[in-house]
Write a protein that holds these residues in place. Sequence first.
Motif, PDB file in Angstrom:
ATOM      1  N   MET A 292      47.684  26.741  -0.684  1.00  0.00           N
ATOM      2  CA  MET A 292      48.533  27.881  -0.505  1.00  0.00           C
ATOM      3  C   MET A 292      49.067  28.437  -1.817  1.00  0.00           C
ATOM      4  O   MET A 292      49.889  29.336  -1.785  1.00  0.00           O
TER       5      MET A 292
ATOM      6  N   SER B  57      49.311  32.206  -2.180  1.00  0.00           N
ATOM      7  CA  SER B  57      50.204  32.928  -1.285  1.00  0.00           C
ATOM      8  C   SER B  57      51.652  32.917  -1.741  1.00  0.00           C
ATOM      9  O   SER B  57      52.449  33.710  -1.276  1.00  0.00           O
ATOM     10  N   THR B  58      52.000  32.010  -2.610  1.00  0.00           N
ATOM     11  CA  THR B  58      53.384  31.910  -3.045  1.00  0.00           C
ATOM     12  C   THR B  58      53.644  32.834  -4.221  1.00  0.00           C
ATOM     13  O   THR B  58      52.733  33.305  -4.878  1.00  0.00           O
ATOM     14  N   THR B  59      54.918  33.063  -4.484  1.00  0.00           N
ATOM     15  CA  THR B  59      55.289  33.927  -5.599  1.00  0.00           C
ATOM     16  C   THR B  59      55.532  33.142  -6.873  1.00  0.00           C
ATOM     17  O   THR B  59      55.771  33.729  -7.911  1.00  0.00           O
TER      18      THR B  59
ATOM     19  N   ASP C 212      59.012  29.025  -5.146  1.00  0.00           N
ATOM     20  CA  ASP C 212      59.004  29.756  -3.882  1.00  0.00           C
ATOM     21  C   ASP C 212      59.089  28.779  -2.708  1.00  0.00           C
ATOM     22  O   ASP C 212      58.143  28.072  -2.416  1.00  0.00           O
TER      23      ASP C 212
ATOM     24  N   ILE D  10      60.301  30.077   0.240  1.00  0.00           N
ATOM     25  CA  ILE D  10      60.290  30.973   1.391  1.00  0.00           C
ATOM     26  C   ILE D  10      58.917  31.034   2.046  1.00  0.00           C
ATOM     27  O   ILE D  10      58.800  30.929   3.279  1.00  0.00           O
ATOM     28  N   THR D  11      57.866  31.202   1.264  1.00  0.00           N
ATOM     29  CA  THR D  11      56.522  31.337   1.835  1.00  0.00           C
ATOM     30  C   THR D  11      56.103  30.085   2.604  1.00  0.00           C
ATOM     31  O   THR D  11      55.648  30.201   3.747  1.00  0.00           O
TER      32      THR D  11
ATOM     33  N   LEU E  47      57.925  30.067   5.877  1.00  0.00           N
ATOM     34  CA  LEU E  47      57.366  31.046   6.805  1.00  0.00           C
ATOM     35  C   LEU E  47      56.072  30.533   7.430  1.00  0.00           C
ATOM     36  O   LEU E  47      55.868  30.645   8.644  1.00  0.00           O
ATOM     37  N   VAL E  48      55.208  29.964   6.620  1.00  0.00           N
ATOM     38  CA  VAL E  48      53.934  29.442   7.126  1.00  0.00           C
ATOM     39  C   VAL E  48      54.189  28.347   8.164  1.00  0.00           C
ATOM     40  O   VAL E  48      53.584  28.351   9.248  1.00  0.00           O
TER      41      VAL E  48
ATOM     42  N   LEU F 236      47.413  36.007   4.823  1.00  0.00           N
ATOM     43  CA  LEU F 236      47.824  35.253   3.634  1.00  0.00           C
ATOM     44  C   LEU F 236      46.858  35.443   2.473  1.00  0.00           C
ATOM     45  O   LEU F 236      47.249  35.383   1.312  1.00  0.00           O
TER      46      LEU F 236
END
Length: 50
Positions: free
Chosen positions: A1, A4-6, A10, A12-13, A16-17, A48
């Motif tokens: 992943m 997909s992260t910032t 991060d 938050i991502t 959310l997943v 994603l």
Amino acid sequence: MPDSTTGPDDAITPTLVMAVIRGLQFDLTTTGDRHRTDRALDRFCELLRH
């Protein structure tokens, strides 16, 4: 992943997943509709990747 992260901080991502996966698991156990929940997970994974 990682794509997909910032960034490394991060949280938050991944949250959310996991929430989406848990929701789909709940949906599957309550409805038994594996085909629909599998398709929903596939669609989420596509989102994603973009």
